[in-house]
Scaffold this active site. Structure first.
Site, PDB file in Angstrom:
ATOM      1  N   ARG A  66     -15.518  17.329 -17.271  1.00 36.79           N
ATOM      2  CA  ARG A  66     -15.110  16.311 -16.205  1.00 36.79           C
ATOM      3  C   ARG A  66     -14.754  17.002 -14.813  1.00 36.79           C
ATOM      4  NH1 ARG A  66     -16.662  13.926 -19.799  1.00 36.79           N
ATOM      5  NH2 ARG A  66     -15.753  12.068 -20.803  1.00 36.79           N
ATOM      6  N   HIS A 100     -12.606  16.825 -27.437  1.00 36.84           N
ATOM      7  CA  HIS A 100     -13.693  17.870 -26.932  1.00 36.84           C
ATOM      8  C   HIS A 100     -13.088  19.132 -27.770  1.00 36.84           C
ATOM      9  CE1 HIS A 100     -14.616  15.316 -23.226  1.00 36.84           C
ATOM     10  NE2 HIS A 100     -15.212  14.541 -24.380  1.00 36.84           N
ATOM     11  N   HIS A 165     -15.550   3.848 -15.304  1.00 34.16           N
ATOM     12  CA  HIS A 165     -15.680   3.980 -16.977  1.00 34.16           C
ATOM     13  C   HIS A 165     -16.217   2.952 -17.315  1.00 34.16           C
ATOM     14  CE1 HIS A 165     -14.342   4.586 -21.155  1.00 34.16           C
ATOM     15  NE2 HIS A 165     -14.379   5.906 -20.684  1.00 34.16           N
ATOM     16  N   LYS A 175      -5.482   8.283 -18.090  1.00 35.72           N
ATOM     17  CA  LYS A 175      -6.393   9.078 -18.821  1.00 35.72           C
ATOM     18  C   LYS A 175      -6.046  10.303 -19.253  1.00 35.72           C
ATOM     19  CE  LYS A 175     -10.675   7.689 -19.926  1.00 35.72           C
ATOM     20  NZ  LYS A 175     -11.207   8.914 -20.231  1.00 35.72           N
ATOM     21  N   HIS A 191      -9.557   3.582 -27.934  1.00 36.06           N
ATOM     22  CA  HIS A 191     -10.879   3.269 -27.860  1.00 36.06           C
ATOM     23  C   HIS A 191     -11.446   2.006 -28.579  1.00 36.06           C
ATOM     24  CE1 HIS A 191     -10.933   6.777 -25.468  1.00 36.06           C
ATOM     25  NE2 HIS A 191     -11.913   6.763 -25.320  1.00 36.06           N
TER      26      HIS A 191
END
Length: 418
Positions: A66, A100, A165, A175, A191
């Site tokens: 990102r 991640h 998004h 976020k 989510h």
């Protein structure tokens, strides 16, 4: 005009029936990014005035997937903290990995810029219960577990970048906390709010690109951030070629809202009518490095397309799908069956796969990529090796006098039919 594809490009002059080229209306400042960053940080003076010598400060920032311009703004932010009396030894950067992988030393250096080796950098770990603290529940029942380094700090600053998004409305702002530094369970639960309650009821229509009002995913993230109550945020807005064109800082809700308004104004393209054909490029490498990244361009491009129209997506996907389990979800060929499976065992990448199949069944999608053709077909799309081949296929599906749009940077601009 060329449409980027990996490290190469296709000539879009071959697109017939072209009505409009859809681009973001944003220009880069002539002065460079540093004055923009400094001007935004000036808005935080009243917040920084509350910082005291000896306090421990945590700065949350995004991982390497990102890009935010962190190597530019983090040194300037730390300089402001030092002026407020905070020592470098009392400052820590926490990388908001979400779910991640951990970052390499080289990636830490890219993120921190001139601060690398001077400021402690820690990767968030969503799966280590010893490094998480439970703070409470959101109104829709998401249990919020947050990185312990955040909860133990005297001051918390969130940084990141604002963009569209496809179901949280906008990235950035809140976020950085959820999913950025939250537990895996909290990430999945927040989510999961993209789905309406009750099996078979599908996706919540307010959980969509560019919308925050009544968006249950945004609401869960906002409430989780409120449990942390960060001292202020610093968020950038980037041009399609990843240069800082604006920056917003201050109160974590107000600055984020201002950034979202700016982004929506400059990166939304209003159209008089939907088209029969939309040709969209992700913008080349690394924006089309894998299909999960390319899905953003697919999602936004479809907004300019009539029901049953044809989307040609240029996405090299040299690294495949971007997740080992993503393609496995396409064993479910029908949306009701797929949704039921997603509710039984929710995965964020499964949600992206579901969204892909939804669009593949609502429109006719031709994917120009390096993915195996038989796997592209399994995902409900038609494979092509080039733009010419894709357009030849599209011609057999379109009316004689079809209309077309071309989107050169599909991951950054949102078409809206007026």
């Amino acid at each position: 005009m060329l449409l980027k594809y990996g490290d190469t490009a296709f000539d879009c002059g071959v697109v017939k029936g072209l009505s409009e080229v859809i681009r973001a209306e944003v220009s880069e400042p002539a002065t460079g990014p540093e004055p923009l960053v400094s001007a935004a940080l000036d808005a935080c003076e009243e917040h920084l005035a509350l910082f005291q010598r000896g306090e421990r400060v945590v700065i949350v920032t995004s991982d390497i997937t990102r890009y935010t311009g962190s190597e530019i703004y983090l040194p300037l932010l730390v300089e402001r903290l030092k002026r407020a009396g905070i020592k470098e030894s009392d400052i820590e950067i926490v990388i908001a990995l979400g779910i991640h992988r951990k970052q390499t030393d080289a990636e830490h250096k890219k993120i921190a810029g001139a601060l690398y080796g001077r400021i402690r950098i820690t990767d968030h770990d969503c799966d280590d219960p010893g490094k998480l603290v439970y703070l409470g529940k959101t109104g829709n029942g998401v249990g919020v577990e947050i990185n312990r380094r955040i909860t133990e700090a005297d001051r918390v600053i969130l940084t990141g970048t604002i963009g569209f998004h496809y179901f949280a409305g906008f990235s950035g702002g809140r976020k950085a906390i959820l999913p950025g530094v939250a537990s895996r369970q909290a990430c999945m639960a927040s989510h999961f709010a993209v789905l309406n309650p009750g099996e078979g009821n599908g996706k919540n229509l307010r959980a969509t690109t560019g919308n925050l009002e009544g968006n249950p995913v945004h609401q869960a993230m906002d409430e989780a951030c409120a449990l942390v109550s960060p001292d202020f945020i610093f968020n950038t807005v980037l041009s399609p070629d990843k240069r800082i064109v604006a920056a917003f800082a201050g109160d974590w809700r107000e600055a984020f809202a201002a950034g979202c308004r700016y982004y929506a104004e400059h990166f939304t393209c209003r159209l008089a009518a939907s088209a029969d054909l939309v040709v969209v490029s992700c913008g080349g490498f690394p924006k089309d490095i894998n299909f999960i990244q390319a899905h953003k361009s697919m999602e936004y491009g479809c907004q300019a397309l009539r029901e049953g129209g044809v989307l040609v997506l240029l996405a090299e996907c040299r690294d495949g799908y971007g997740n080992a389990t993503f393609f496995d979800w396409f064993r479910h060929r029908e949306l009701p069956e797929f949704e039921a499976a997603l509710r039984r065992h929710y995965e964020i990448n499964g949600q992206t796969a579901y969204s892909t199949l939804y669009k593949a069944q609502r429109y006719r999608v031709i994917l120009v990529s390096s993915l195996p053709p038989e796997e592209v077909q399994t995902m409900g799309m038609s494979p092509a090796a080039s733009l010419d081949e894709a357009l030849a296929k599209a011609a057999t599906m379109l009316p004689r006098d079809y209309t077309a749009y071309v989107i050169p940077e599909g991951g950054t601009v949102l078409p809206v039919i007026s």
